[in-house]
Structure formats: structure tokens, C-alpha cells
Scaffold this motif. Structure first.
Motif, PDB file in Angstrom:
ATOM      1  N   VAL A   1       0.849  -1.194   0.000  1.00 14.31           N
ATOM      2  CA  VAL A   1       0.000   0.000   0.000  1.00 14.31           C
ATOM      3  C   VAL A   1       0.881   1.240   0.000  1.00 14.31           C
ATOM      4  O   VAL A   1       1.756   1.392   0.843  1.00 14.31           O
ATOM      5  N   VAL A   2       0.629   2.109  -0.969  1.00 13.41           N
ATOM      6  CA  VAL A   2       1.382   3.362  -1.080  1.00 13.41           C
ATOM      7  C   VAL A   2       0.472   4.488  -0.603  1.00 13.41           C
ATOM      8  O   VAL A   2      -0.595   4.709  -1.179  1.00 13.41           O
ATOM      9  N   PRO A   3       0.887   5.209   0.447  1.00 12.98           N
ATOM     10  CA  PRO A   3       0.049   6.317   0.913  1.00 12.98           C
ATOM     11  C   PRO A   3      -0.080   7.378  -0.173  1.00 12.98           C
ATOM     12  O   PRO A   3       0.861   7.634  -0.919  1.00 12.98           O
ATOM     13  N   VAL A   4      -1.246   7.980  -0.256  1.00 13.88           N
ATOM     14  CA  VAL A   4      -1.489   9.010  -1.253  1.00 13.88           C
ATOM     15  C   VAL A   4      -0.828  10.300  -0.784  1.00 13.88           C
ATOM     16  O   VAL A   4      -1.100  10.782   0.314  1.00 13.88           O
ATOM     17  N   ALA A   5       0.048  10.835  -1.612  1.00 14.13           N
ATOM     18  CA  ALA A   5       0.719  12.095  -1.296  1.00 14.13           C
ATOM     19  C   ALA A   5      -0.126  13.241  -1.843  1.00 14.13           C
ATOM     20  O   ALA A   5      -0.322  13.354  -3.043  1.00 14.13           O
ATOM     21  N   LEU A   6      -0.626  14.046  -0.944  1.00 19.36           N
ATOM     22  CA  LEU A   6      -1.431  15.184  -1.359  1.00 19.36           C
ATOM     23  C   LEU A   6      -0.513  16.355  -1.689  1.00 19.36           C
ATOM     24  O   LEU A   6       0.586  16.464  -1.142  1.00 19.36           O
ATOM     25  N   PRO A   7      -0.943  17.250  -2.565  1.00 20.69           N
ATOM     26  CA  PRO A   7      -0.079  18.374  -2.919  1.00 20.69           C
ATOM     27  C   PRO A   7       0.169  19.263  -1.702  1.00 20.69           C
ATOM     28  O   PRO A   7      -0.685  19.409  -0.837  1.00 20.69           O
ATOM     29  N   ALA A   8       1.349  19.862  -1.667  1.00 23.48           N
ATOM     30  CA  ALA A   8       1.707  20.752  -0.570  1.00 23.48           C
ATOM     31  C   ALA A   8       0.877  22.033  -0.651  1.00 23.48           C
ATOM     32  O   ALA A   8       0.516  22.495  -1.738  1.00 23.48           O
ATOM     33  N   LEU A   9       0.579  22.588   0.506  1.00 17.19           N
ATOM     34  CA  LEU A   9      -0.154  23.853   0.537  1.00 17.19           C
ATOM     35  C   LEU A   9       0.773  25.000   0.154  1.00 17.19           C
ATOM     36  O   LEU A   9       1.934  25.040   0.561  1.00 17.19           O
ATOM     37  N   GLU A  10       0.256  25.895  -0.613  1.00 15.10           N
ATOM     38  CA  GLU A  10       0.992  27.101  -0.971  1.00 15.10           C
ATOM     39  C   GLU A  10       0.604  28.203   0.011  1.00 15.10           C
ATOM     40  O   GLU A  10      -0.414  28.116   0.693  1.00 15.10           O
ATOM     41  N   GLU A  11       1.376  29.263   0.084  1.00 12.15           N
ATOM     42  CA  GLU A  11       1.104  30.340   1.037  1.00 12.15           C
ATOM     43  C   GLU A  11      -0.295  30.918   0.853  1.00 12.15           C
ATOM     44  O   GLU A  11      -0.988  31.214   1.818  1.00 12.15           O
ATOM     45  N   GLN A  12      -0.750  31.067  -0.384  1.00 13.33           N
ATOM     46  CA  GLN A  12      -2.073  31.633  -0.620  1.00 13.33           C
ATOM     47  C   GLN A  12      -3.203  30.722  -0.131  1.00 13.33           C
ATOM     48  O   GLN A  12      -4.323  31.161   0.057  1.00 13.33           O
ATOM     49  N   ASP A  13      -2.902  29.441   0.106  1.00 17.91           N
ATOM     50  CA  ASP A  13      -3.901  28.504   0.607  1.00 17.91           C
ATOM     51  C   ASP A  13      -4.033  28.551   2.126  1.00 17.91           C
ATOM     52  O   ASP A  13      -4.996  28.025   2.676  1.00 17.91           O
ATOM     53  N   LEU A  14      -3.068  29.125   2.795  1.00 16.79           N
ATOM     54  CA  LEU A  14      -3.063  29.134   4.256  1.00 16.79           C
ATOM     55  C   LEU A  14      -4.020  30.185   4.797  1.00 16.79           C
ATOM     56  O   LEU A  14      -4.267  31.221   4.174  1.00 16.79           O
ATOM     57  N   LEU A  15      -4.536  29.921   5.984  1.00 20.93           N
ATOM     58  CA  LEU A  15      -5.435  30.878   6.625  1.00 20.93           C
ATOM     59  C   LEU A  15      -4.636  32.064   7.157  1.00 20.93           C
ATOM     60  O   LEU A  15      -3.492  31.940   7.580  1.00 20.93           O
ATOM     61  N   ILE A  16      -5.290  33.203   7.177  1.00 16.79           N
ATOM     62  CA  ILE A  16      -4.672  34.424   7.689  1.00 16.79           C
ATOM     63  C   ILE A  16      -4.742  34.395   9.213  1.00 16.79           C
ATOM     64  O   ILE A  16      -5.699  33.881   9.795  1.00 16.79           O
ATOM     65  N   ASP A  17      -3.762  35.013   9.850  1.00 14.64           N
ATOM     66  CA  ASP A  17      -3.756  35.140  11.297  1.00 14.64           C
ATOM     67  C   ASP A  17      -5.049  35.839  11.732  1.00 14.64           C
ATOM     68  O   ASP A  17      -5.376  36.922  11.217  1.00 14.64           O
ATOM     69  N   PRO A  18      -5.818  35.245  12.659  1.00 16.85           N
ATOM     70  CA  PRO A  18      -7.110  35.831  13.058  1.00 16.85           C
ATOM     71  C   PRO A  18      -6.991  37.255  13.600  1.00 16.85           C
ATOM     72  O   PRO A  18      -7.853  38.099  13.336  1.00 16.85           O
ATOM     73  N   ALA A  19      -5.931  37.564  14.339  1.00 17.96           N
ATOM     74  CA  ALA A  19      -5.769  38.919  14.881  1.00 17.96           C
ATOM     75  C   ALA A  19      -5.572  39.927  13.748  1.00 17.96           C
ATOM     76  O   ALA A  19      -6.144  41.029  13.756  1.00 17.96           O
TER      77      ALA A  19
END
Length: 176
Positions: free
Chosen positions: A141-159
Motif C-alpha cells: 500500500v502506497v500512501p497518497v501524497a497530497l499536494p503541498a499547501l501554498e502560502e495563498q492557501d493558508l489561513l490568515i492570522d485571526p488577529a
């Protein structure tokens, strides 16, 4: 009719009892049929146990190379219920050992090839179809490698987001 059975040879009476199913344990039907999840050809039902229990295999394609479409294997199949009935459904997970056992059956492999090739034709019609054997042991069984998150995909700091909202609200209030 009672007279006939009484006069019938003993072997015929025993054969009648066997043919009516008395004394036998239920057997799996090993029915294999498409069972859609979201789109056509993305699921396969395998009735591997008596009373309609079995596996609902989730079918996926690997199209990372746009020129080639091949199976992407998930050994974590759902438990199939009512597989011999009119409304089969699945829930939960079946043990991987059951997946490894069913994918070694010829009837299951042929159905997998047929459904996955059709799924590839729908998802990547210009790509070449390439069959890849399913894993038959846990070590394959080969684990599925998901694409890495890019900076634009990350959530913004709530503050920081709160500061932006307040600034926008101030601008709206000062410019009615």
C-alpha cells in the motif's frame, strides 16, 4: 403425496432434503457490480459474505501525468450491506485484509479494470489508459501524497484579519 414419499427409495428422499437446502450453511454469492459513490464508475460492490455483506471499493484515478491515467488504490474499503437486495449501501470501514482477499479474485479484477478504465475515459479522455495491479498486502500500500499547501492557501492570522475588518468598517463609516 405422502404415500409417494413413503414408497420412494431412501436415496431419493436424502437427495430431496439436500436440494431443499436443509443442513447447509449459507454461501457468499460473490456478486460484483458497479455501486456509484458520486459519479459513474467510482465504486464497485463485492458481495463476499453471506446475507449480502461485503465491500464497497472506492475507485480513484491518478492523472498527475496528463498523458497517462491509471488507478489510484485505496485499500480502505467501506462495509457493504444488503448487497443481494434491491438497495445496497455502505457504511464504516472493512478490514484491509478483506480488500487484499477480494482483489485477488479474477471476477473482481476484471470488474475493477472495466470500471477504472471507464472512469479514466470520463476524467482524462485524451490520456492513455494504464492498468496497475492493486496491492495484495499491507506492505504494497502506497500512501497518497497530497499536494503541498501554498502560502495563498493558508489561513490568515485571526488577529490580523480582525484589524483588516475594523479598518474596512471605519472606512465605510467615514465614507457613507
Amino acid at each position: 403425496m405422502v404415500r409417494w414419499v413413503q414408497k420412494a427409495p431412501a436415496g431419493l428422499a436424502a437427495l430431496t432434503v439436500l436440494m431443499t437446502g436443509c443442513g447447509g450453511s449459507p454461501q457468499a454469492t460473490w456478486a460484483v457490480f458497479p455501486l456509484q459513490r458520486r459519479v459513474p464508475h467510482d465504486g464497485l460492490a463485492v458481495v463476499s459474505q453471506p446475507d449480502g455483506f461485503g465491500l464497497h471499493l472506492f475507485l480513484e484515478t491518478d492523472t498527475r501525468d496528463p498523458a497517462v491515467c491509471k488507478p489510484r488504490w485505496f485499500a480502505d474499503a467501506a462495509r457493504l450491506f444488503n448487497g443481494n437486495g434491491t438497495a445496497p449501501f455502505s457504511a464504516g470501514l472493512a478490514p484491509r485484509s478483506e480488500f487484499f482477499a477480494v482483489v485477488q479474485r479474477d471476477s473482481v479484477l476484471k470488474a475493477l479494470q472495466r470500471e477504472l478504465q471507464a472512469l479514466c475515459a470520463d476524467r482524462a479522455p485524451k490520456a492513455r489508459w494504464q492498468w496497475v495491479q492493486p496491492p495484495t498486502t499491507a506492505s504494497e500500500v502506497v500512501p497518497v501524497a497530497l499536494p503541498a499547501l501554498e502560502e495563498q492557501d493558508l489561513l490568515i492570522d485571526p488577529a490580523e484579519e480582525l484589524k483588516r475588518e475594523e479598518a474596512l468598517l471605519k472606512d465605510e463609516q467615514s465614507n457613507p
